[in-house]
Design an enzyme around this catalytic site. Structure first.
Site, PDB file in Angstrom:
ATOM      1  CG  HIS A 319       4.716  -8.581  10.624  1.00 22.45           C
ATOM      2  ND1 HIS A 319       3.495  -8.228  10.104  1.00 22.45           N
ATOM      3  CD2 HIS A 319       5.378  -9.216   9.626  1.00 22.45           C
ATOM      4  CE1 HIS A 319       3.407  -8.608   8.852  1.00 22.45           C
ATOM      5  NE2 HIS A 319       4.542  -9.239   8.538  1.00 22.45           N
ATOM      6  CB  CYS A 337       6.074 -12.109   7.589  1.00 25.46           C
ATOM      7  SG  CYS A 337       7.555 -11.173   7.152  1.00 25.46           S
TER       8      CYS A 337
END
Length: 412
Positions: A319, A337
């Site tokens: 992301h 992440c």
């Protein structure tokens, strides 16, 4: 001359037809059994069903002669789909019994050939229906029909658990996967109700995949028969692979083997290390709210995150992370992440599709698990994958816990 004598003469003549074709007319006498019109054998044989009636599919089909009235010479039984029922004929020809289960709720046609004491041929044709199943086993294939990446496995969710190995073999043989081009692939029993299918290697780009169940009516177990199931069609797109090197803080994206972008990234910091291994893109979400509470982190955060591409159900994404641009390409500072600039995240989001491959290497994290947190199927080597098939002779069941899609715990 008796019927039996004529039958022996006809059989002898038949042996002469091929080498002595010019004399074939000498064998064309009238009245011998091979040329006789079959008599109606309705009064000679009995079935454990009456014409137009229904029989229990969990019981074998039995055909027998009455007393010593001739013998059965052949039985052909088929359902409306053209599937044959195998059976055994007794040595004396007085009884035939099916050796494969009948389908439930099916229409059958049985053709019985007989011979009387004089060798004359008889015929009887019977049509009947089997009773509907008490319980149906249905299959739901996944994902939804559409276009996917080369890493997308096919899933089969059963409506009831199947534990017995013989029953599993019946189910697995009825789950058909056809592809163009053809691939070396196989089913893997994840647990009693879930199977995954994948090729030995990634799907070739632009493969057409068709999945269907041939279980309808088939006996799976005691009072359990297959039900109808919707088929599935998949198209495999370009081969898109993203490899994230957590050690060098770089992601390399390839399309059909050619590098199309190299992206500076940051991955999980110590204690929140990103999982190593091959993951498959599960979803694309243009905006996700990520909080520390969702993963039980003591580092407080509550962020709105854009261009989030999900790779695990527990909340690992690729992301946009504009707050960490200074560390991207240099250090790992995330909570698990893979973060990148907003521009790169938008490009990645627009480039990839569900089923594409995201692989992480050189992280301090554990290996991505196979089935309980998304599609980690490609982290199972082929030999072990095939051991969890019910139709591989040397295989043995390997169980696992299914992915729990409710565990949506975003990590940032």
């Amino acid at each position: 001359m008796s019927h039996t004598t004529r039958f022996r003469t006809a059989a002898s003549c038949a042996l002469l037809i091929a080498p002595l074709a010019v004399f074939s007319t000498a064998c064309d006498g009238d009245g011998h059994p091979l040329s006789a019109t079959p008599y109606d054998a309705s009064g000679q044989v009995t079935l454990n069903a009456v014409e137009g009636g229904r029989i229990d599919p969990d019981k074998p089909l039995e055909i027998s002669t009455k007393d010593d009235d001739g013998r059965i010479t052949d039985v052909t039984a088929t359902d409306a789909a053209g599937r044959y029922v195998r059976g055994e004929l007794s040595a004396d020809g007085t009884r035939w019994r099916s050796t494969t289960p009948l389908a439930a709720g099916a229409h059958y046609t049985v053709r019985v050939s007989t011979e009387d004491e004089d060798g004359a041929p008889g015929r009887r044709t019977v049509a009947f229906e089997t009773k509907p199943a008490d319980k149906l086993l249905r299959v739901r294939f996944g994902p939804d029909s559409g276009t996917y990446g080369v890493g997308q496995p096919v899933t089969a969710e059963l409506s009831a658990p199947v534990k017995d190995r013989a029953a599993r073999e019946t189910v697995e043989r009825a789950l058909k996967v056809d592809s163009q081009p053809r691939v070396d692939g196989g089913w893997h029993w994840v647990n009693d109700k879930t199977l995954h299918y994948r090729p030995r290697e990634y799907w070739p780009a632009h493969t057409k995949v068709q999945v269907r169940s041939a279980l309808a009516g088939i006996r799976v177990g005691d009072k359990l028969h297959g039900g109808s199931s919707a088929p599935l069609k998949l198209t495999i797109g370009d081969r898109i692979e993203a490899v994230t090197d957590a050690g060098s803080h770089q992601m390399t994206v390839k399309r059909n083997g050619e590098v199309i972008r190299t992206i500076p990234v940051t991955t999980g910091k110590p204690g929140y290390d990103t999982r190593n291994g091959v993951k498959v893109i599960l979803a694309k979400e243009s905006f996700v709210r990520m909080t520390s509470a969702s993963i039980g982190s003591s580092d407080f955060y509550d962020l709105g995150v854009y261009w989030a591409t999900r790779v695990t159900w527990s909340g690992e994404y690729v992301h946009a992370a504009p707050w960490s641009v200074g560390s991207q390409g240099a250090a790992n500072v995330s909570h698990g992440c893979t973060g990148m600039s907003t521009e790169n995240a938008k490009w990645f989001f627009d480039t990839v599709k569900l089923g594409d491959i995201v692989e992480v290497v050189n992280s301090g994290g554990a290996m991505m698990t196979a089935f309980d947190n998304g599609f980690g199927d490609w982290n199972v080597d082929w030999a072990k994958w095939r051991k969890a098939s019910a139709i591989v002779p040397a295989g043995s069941h390997v169980g696992s816990t299914p992915a729990d899609a409710a565990r949506l715990r975003p990590q940032v």
